[in-house]
Enzyme design. Structure first.
Site, PDB file in Angstrom:
ATOM      1  N   GLU A  89       0.832  -1.192   0.000  1.00  0.00           N
ATOM      2  CA  GLU A  89       0.000   0.000   0.000  1.00  0.00           C
ATOM      3  C   GLU A  89       0.874   1.252   0.000  1.00  0.00           C
ATOM      4  OE1 GLU A  89      -3.234   1.924   3.185  1.00  0.00           O
ATOM      5  OE2 GLU A  89      -1.833   0.340   3.792  1.00  0.00           O
ATOM      6  N   ASP A  97      13.494  -3.507  13.815  1.00  0.00           N
ATOM      7  CA  ASP A  97      14.507  -2.576  13.277  1.00  0.00           C
ATOM      8  C   ASP A  97      13.970  -1.152  13.348  1.00  0.00           C
ATOM      9  OD1 ASP A  97      16.849  -1.693  12.103  1.00  0.00           O
ATOM     10  OD2 ASP A  97      16.222  -2.149  10.055  1.00  0.00           O
ATOM     11  N   LEU A 125       1.394   4.982   1.176  1.00  0.00           N
ATOM     12  CA  LEU A 125       0.930   5.916   2.200  1.00  0.00           C
ATOM     13  C   LEU A 125       1.620   7.249   2.015  1.00  0.00           C
ATOM     14  CD1 LEU A 125       1.031   3.584   5.354  1.00  0.00           C
ATOM     15  CD2 LEU A 125      -0.970   4.223   3.995  1.00  0.00           C
TER      16      LEU A 125
END
Length: 327
Positions: free
Chosen positions: A109, A235, A111
């Site tokens: 997706e 991370d 964003l």
């Protein structure tokens, strides 16, 4: 470390390569519309582009290395697993596929994000909820043990992950373990130390590491049996967090189930998170006795990992922690 969130103008991709990749994306995604916006972008591991498609905007990450499929499969699994907790927003993963010319592609997706600012405290709370999610599943599972009507409660009672995930481009050994100290020592720290010794045979590491191994269990006395596996981003430095108009977002994960404090290792190394982030986090997960030293252990993993990725410029930080904690 696989930071690739910013799209930059004036990309340097070869025109024929761009055309080939766009044809591949159309085929794999089943879209007739594919229009790139923003130009080529990326970071030290992979590059990425945004595209308009029939199904809306997507973000594609490209890596031409032989281990790219393992890296992207792991990232896909991590994003999918974090998303399922409904605690903190991540880009929805869409597909991973091989590039016939070499490497692989991860589609997710798109964003519209910007640097983390307004939602620092909100991210701290949502991250804590992510870390507490599996413990809540444990409580639900225990509460339903004698119930006739049981929900599908997915509690994970071991440390690790169901697939390899990569911190940078190095695949992590996520084989399931019952004991966190064993998992962290052997499958996190030992792996990084072994890579350094294979490459350089560094004498300081060779001398200091056995001393630290003997000391590590001491830093978990009194809490070892209390550590419930927590789903981690793995991370989470400042470059792997951002915000939209609706709230905070995290991405480029190296997910696994581990000690929640592990997340604070890299989060405290390079800045990017304000005090309100940590205050909000610790309101839900209070600071535990001995956490300062354990967070240094978790920082050591990331310094060693950076040493293996980027060279001996990270030796000083690595050895400083090793020597301090092995005394």
């Amino acid at each position: 470390m696989t930071y690739s969130r910013r799209l930059m103008n004036g990309g340097q991709c070869c025109r024929c390569t761009v055309h080939r990749m766009e044809s591949l994306l159309k085929k794999e995604l089943g879209t007739t519309k594919l229009k790139q916006f923003g130009g080529c972008g990326g970071g030290c591991i992979s590059r990425g582009n945004g595209y308009d498609t029939d199904q809306g905007k997507i973000f594609a990450k490209f890596n031409s290395e032989s281990g790219a499929r393992v890296m992207f499969d792991g990232e896909f699994a991590g994003l999918e697993t974090i998303s399922a907790t409904q605690t903190v927003r991540v880009p929805k993963p869409i597909k991973v596929f091989d590039d016939p010319s070499g490497g692989a592609v991860l589609v997710m997706e798109y964003l519209d994000i910007r640097g983390l600012n307004k939602y620092n405290a909100d991210l701290g709370e949502k991250l804590a909820r992510l870390h507490l999610h599996n413990a809540e599943m444990k409580k639900k599972a225990e509460g339903q043990a004698s119930s006739v009507h049981k929900d599908d409660v997915q509690y994970v009672d071991k440390f690790g992950f169901h697939t390899a995930t990569c911190c940078g481009y190095i695949p992590q050994d996520n084989s399931w373990q019952d004991n966190w100290v064993t998992f962290f020592t052997k499958q996190k720290l030992q792996q990084q130390v072994d890579l350094i010794l294979q490459k350089s045979g560094d004498r300081d590491v060779k001398e200091c590491w056995p001393k630290l191994v003997r000391k590590i269990p001491e830093y978990f006395k009194g809490i070892e049996n209390e550590i419930v596996p927590a789903l981690l981003h793995g991370d989470l430095w400042g470059g792997n967090a951002a915000e939209t108009d609706e709230g905070p977002v995290i991405f480029d994960c190296a997910a696994f189930y581990g000690h929640s404090e592990f997340e604070l290792g890299i989060a405290t190394m390079f800045g990017g998170f304000g005090r309100d982030f940590f205050d909000s986090y610790h309101q839900m997960i209070p600071v535990a006795p001995g956490q300062r030293e354990r967070v240094k252990l978790y920082q050591l993993f990331h310094y060693l990992n950076h040493w293996n990725h980027f060279g001996s410029g990270y030796k000083g930080s690595s050895m400083s922690i090793m020597k301090e904690l092995s005394k």
